[in-house]
Design a protein around this motif. Sequence first.
Motif, short mmCIF file in Angstrom:
data_model
loop_
_atom_site.label_atom_id
_atom_site.label_comp_id
_atom_site.label_asym_id
_atom_site.label_seq_id
_atom_site.Cartn_x
_atom_site.Cartn_y
_atom_site.Cartn_z
N LEU A 24 0.84 -1.19 0.00
CA LEU A 24 0.00 0.00 0.00
C LEU A 24 0.89 1.25 0.00
O LEU A 24 1.74 1.41 0.85
CB LEU A 24 -0.91 0.00 1.23
N GLU A 25 0.63 2.14 -0.97
CA GLU A 25 1.43 3.34 -1.12
C GLU A 25 0.64 4.62 -0.82
O GLU A 25 1.20 5.60 -0.34
CB GLU A 25 1.98 3.44 -2.56
N SER A 26 -0.67 4.61 -1.11
CA SER A 26 -1.46 5.82 -0.94
C SER A 26 -2.87 5.45 -0.49
O SER A 26 -3.64 4.87 -1.25
CB SER A 26 -1.53 6.63 -2.24
N ILE A 27 -3.19 5.79 0.75
CA ILE A 27 -4.54 5.54 1.26
C ILE A 27 -5.55 6.43 0.53
O ILE A 27 -6.69 6.01 0.24
CB ILE A 27 -4.60 5.78 2.77
N GLU A 28 -5.14 7.66 0.18
CA GLU A 28 -6.05 8.58 -0.50
C GLU A 28 -6.49 8.03 -1.86
O GLU A 28 -7.64 8.22 -2.27
CB GLU A 28 -5.38 9.95 -0.69
N ALA A 29 -5.60 7.34 -2.55
CA ALA A 29 -5.91 6.82 -3.88
C ALA A 29 -6.55 5.44 -3.83
O ALA A 29 -6.89 4.88 -4.87
CB ALA A 29 -4.64 6.78 -4.73
N LEU A 30 -6.73 4.90 -2.62
CA LEU A 30 -7.18 3.52 -2.47
C LEU A 30 -8.61 3.28 -2.97
O LEU A 30 -8.85 2.27 -3.65
CB LEU A 30 -7.03 3.09 -1.02
N ALA A 109 -2.14 1.37 -9.47
CA ALA A 109 -1.29 2.52 -9.15
C ALA A 109 -2.16 3.79 -9.11
O ALA A 109 -3.15 3.89 -9.83
CB ALA A 109 -0.18 2.65 -10.19
N PRO A 110 -1.78 4.76 -8.28
CA PRO A 110 -0.63 4.81 -7.37
C PRO A 110 -0.93 4.28 -5.96
O PRO A 110 -0.08 4.38 -5.09
CB PRO A 110 -0.32 6.30 -7.32
N ALA A 111 -2.13 3.75 -5.76
CA ALA A 111 -2.48 3.31 -4.41
C ALA A 111 -1.69 2.10 -3.96
O ALA A 111 -1.25 2.00 -2.82
CB ALA A 111 -3.97 3.00 -4.34
N ARG A 113 1.46 -0.76 -5.00
CA ARG A 113 2.67 -0.96 -5.81
C ARG A 113 3.06 -2.44 -5.81
O ARG A 113 3.13 -3.07 -4.76
CB ARG A 113 3.83 -0.12 -5.28
#
Length: 294
Positions: A24-30, A109-111, A113
């Motif tokens: 998980l890279e971005s919670i906002e983009a999830l 992506a980007p949520a 990777r």
Amino acid sequence: MSYYQPGILATPVPTQARHLFFALESIEALPAAIDRLLALVDGKTAVAGFGASLVKALGARVQGLKAFPALTGVGVDNPSTQHALWVWLHGEERGELLHRSNALEAALAPALRLVQMNEAFRHKTGHDLTGYEDGTENPHDEEAVAAALAEGADGLRGGSFAAIQQWQHDFKGFAAMHQQERDNIIGRRLSDNEELDDAPDSAHVKRTAQESFTPEAFMVRRSMPWIEGDKGGLMFLAFGHSLHAFEVQLRRMSGLEDGIVDGLYRMSRPITGGYYWCPPLQDGRLDLRALQAV
């Protein structure tokens, strides 16, 4: 229509497969990534599993789900390489799986990777690369459903817990052993796949006899071999209505029950380990009602 991801119980194992692991890279983009995941995962040619960290990021909780614990046994180690999301792609052709992997990676992506990818394949009619048949004692039909699929409320019924370990074999060391010694490690004869009446207590089939636990520890194994260059082994994959069956078997294999270590560790070792919850299906799509914020 199936209420569970049919790829979990479909037999035989697919001709070709890919295990994809995402961080998980971005919670906002999830949220947007999850929407795209639902469009690409049908539960049949693509089975998806959510790690505990991803479930928590969605503000939810699945009873019984946790991160894979690193387990140190009697002279053996079972490492944890837990990730947020796992997708198991099924196919008939490696090129097809490559393109599907790329499409999935781009969609998430980007949520999320991609951090690990393992290609797997069916060897003979479902054999390990050592030549021994794999999954001989798997439950079938209704017994497989009972072993692999959870009961419960909507959003949980038909879900399944997946345990995954990548085992790397010592092919040269195993080949140098006498055939009887190799059979004793497995607990079966290579020639006819019959269990050995006089197998040692360390034999793999004795360590993992599902009916010998209290309660019985049945699970559905869907393991497949892997090769990378001159290295290879088994992508061990088991599905259960909970993680209990896998955990008690691994503890016994590691010598934590009675001090006897599974002979399998003499010719192989796990190099990864992860737990994932595979949601059920509703109307042909992943049913994520259990992941609504609590």
